[in-house]
Write an enzyme that holds these catalytic residues in place. Sequence first.
Site, PDB file in Angstrom:
ATOM      1  N   LYS A 120     -16.111  11.293  13.073  1.00  0.00           N
ATOM      2  CA  LYS A 120     -14.264  11.325  12.973  1.00  0.00           C
ATOM      3  C   LYS A 120     -13.606  12.120  11.912  1.00  0.00           C
ATOM      4  O   LYS A 120     -13.776  11.972  11.121  1.00  0.00           O
ATOM      5  CB  LYS A 120     -14.139  10.106  13.045  1.00  0.00           C
ATOM      6  CG  LYS A 120     -12.502   9.601  13.096  1.00  0.00           C
ATOM      7  CD  LYS A 120     -11.770   9.658  14.264  1.00  0.00           C
ATOM      8  CE  LYS A 120     -10.851   8.658  15.258  1.00  0.00           C
ATOM      9  NZ  LYS A 120     -10.581   9.121  16.210  1.00  0.00           N
TER      10      LYS A 120
ATOM     11  N   THR B 160     -16.195   7.271  17.352  1.00  0.00           N
ATOM     12  CA  THR B 160     -15.228   7.961  16.750  1.00  0.00           C
ATOM     13  C   THR B 160     -14.212   6.822  16.159  1.00  0.00           C
ATOM     14  O   THR B 160     -14.305   6.578  15.366  1.00  0.00           O
ATOM     15  CB  THR B 160     -14.889   9.609  16.663  1.00  0.00           C
ATOM     16  OG1 THR B 160     -13.471   9.074  18.434  1.00  0.00           O
ATOM     17  CG2 THR B 160     -15.576  10.078  17.220  1.00  0.00           C
TER      18      THR B 160
ATOM     19  N   ARG C 230      -5.565  41.834 -17.377  1.00  0.00           N
ATOM     20  CA  ARG C 230      -4.996  41.338 -16.957  1.00  0.00           C
ATOM     21  C   ARG C 230      -4.542  40.154 -16.835  1.00  0.00           C
ATOM     22  O   ARG C 230      -5.458  39.590 -17.241  1.00  0.00           O
ATOM     23  CB  ARG C 230      -6.169  42.215 -15.083  1.00  0.00           C
ATOM     24  CG  ARG C 230      -7.386  41.620 -15.494  1.00  0.00           C
ATOM     25  CD  ARG C 230      -7.637  41.674 -14.340  1.00  0.00           C
ATOM     26  NE  ARG C 230      -9.157  41.150 -13.904  1.00  0.00           N
ATOM     27  CZ  ARG C 230      -9.927  40.700 -13.001  1.00  0.00           C
ATOM     28  NH1 ARG C 230      -9.592  41.516 -11.973  1.00  0.00           N
ATOM     29  NH2 ARG C 230     -11.501  40.440 -13.231  1.00  0.00           N
TER      30      ARG C 230
ATOM     31  N   GLN D 234     -16.271  37.240 -11.364  1.00  0.00           N
ATOM     32  CA  GLN D 234     -17.944  36.714 -11.475  1.00  0.00           C
ATOM     33  C   GLN D 234     -18.614  36.141 -12.956  1.00  0.00           C
ATOM     34  O   GLN D 234     -19.139  35.337 -12.236  1.00  0.00           O
ATOM     35  CB  GLN D 234     -19.358  37.816 -10.783  1.00  0.00           C
ATOM     36  CG  GLN D 234     -18.927  38.278  -9.220  1.00  0.00           C
ATOM     37  CD  GLN D 234     -17.544  39.017  -8.700  1.00  0.00           C
ATOM     38  OE1 GLN D 234     -16.383  39.880  -9.907  1.00  0.00           O
ATOM     39  NE2 GLN D 234     -17.676  40.466  -7.801  1.00  0.00           N
TER      40      GLN D 234
ATOM     41  N   HIS E 146      -4.210  37.659  -7.220  1.00  0.00           N
ATOM     42  CA  HIS E 146      -3.860  38.859  -7.797  1.00  0.00           C
ATOM     43  C   HIS E 146      -2.435  38.828  -8.552  1.00  0.00           C
ATOM     44  O   HIS E 146      -1.824  38.236  -7.584  1.00  0.00           O
ATOM     45  CB  HIS E 146      -3.801  40.030  -6.718  1.00  0.00           C
ATOM     46  CG  HIS E 146      -5.142  40.382  -6.567  1.00  0.00           C
ATOM     47  ND1 HIS E 146      -6.494  40.102  -7.033  1.00  0.00           N
ATOM     48  CD2 HIS E 146      -6.134  40.139  -5.388  1.00  0.00           C
ATOM     49  CE1 HIS E 146      -7.785  40.910  -6.556  1.00  0.00           C
ATOM     50  NE2 HIS E 146      -7.201  40.281  -5.045  1.00  0.00           N
TER      51      HIS E 146
END
Length: 280
Positions: free
Chosen positions: A10, A55, A165, A207, A235
């Site tokens: 469920k 369920t 940035r 990363q 971005h």
Amino acid sequence: MELGDNRYGKAGIRLVRVDRDGPEHALTDLTVSTTLAGDLAATHLTGDNAGVLPTDTQKNTVYAFARDGVGEIEDFALRLARHFVDSTPTISRARVHIEQHNWDRLGAHSFVRGAGTRTATVSASEDGQWVVSGVSDLVVLNTTDSEFHGFHKDEYTTLAETDDRVLATAVTARWRHTGPTDWALSFTAARAALLGAFAATHSLSLQQTLYEMGRKVLETGETVAEVRLSLPNKHHFLVDLAPFGLDNPGEVFHAADRPYGLIEGAVVKPGAPDPGLAWW
């Protein structure tokens, strides 16, 4: 033809519990999903449902167990998963995934939706159990101290290198435990480690930030064996204002929702046991 791996359950059980003891109410807002597996070949091959726990029954069990209190979501998921395995003869594996929607207190009985969703996933079988805690949709942003340059270029590369940035992401992190712990304390420490590492890392790539966030979570407790992170790169592109006779010294950005870079990875303690579970 042979029946392959199968499961059922469920999904999306919405549960809100209000604890009314004392002048301040406590609010617990959950979405629970259950998944069961085991000796279920008969229902697939012949339509014999004798071994199937409906369920709807799984949904009702979630509500009935909440009557006695929820507590930490890891403990609640453990109670449910063990119940399904121990009480249903045909079921040998149960997985319970819980999302806890965050509400911040405004008053004694008033709340506002908070940031991030706490998660817990428990897998229980006849041989043991595993607990994975986590957080999702934790949106964070650094306005500077992020660079991206020195990357490989080919004939299709148009991205310019940058030494400054905006770095933003919506963190989904899950950390696997090797044993029981103080779930609330562990979650608070892990969440703080994620946020602290994101803020403190001068990032040369998302990363690199992912690894630092995972490493810091592993340092929060002995039971944390592995951290998996999914970081979409939200971005922010500098808008060209030159057509309007204006400069743009890194102040006006277009926040793009798609397409987006998706950075994913795991950080693991050396020698940590691997449960080998497909759902993890």
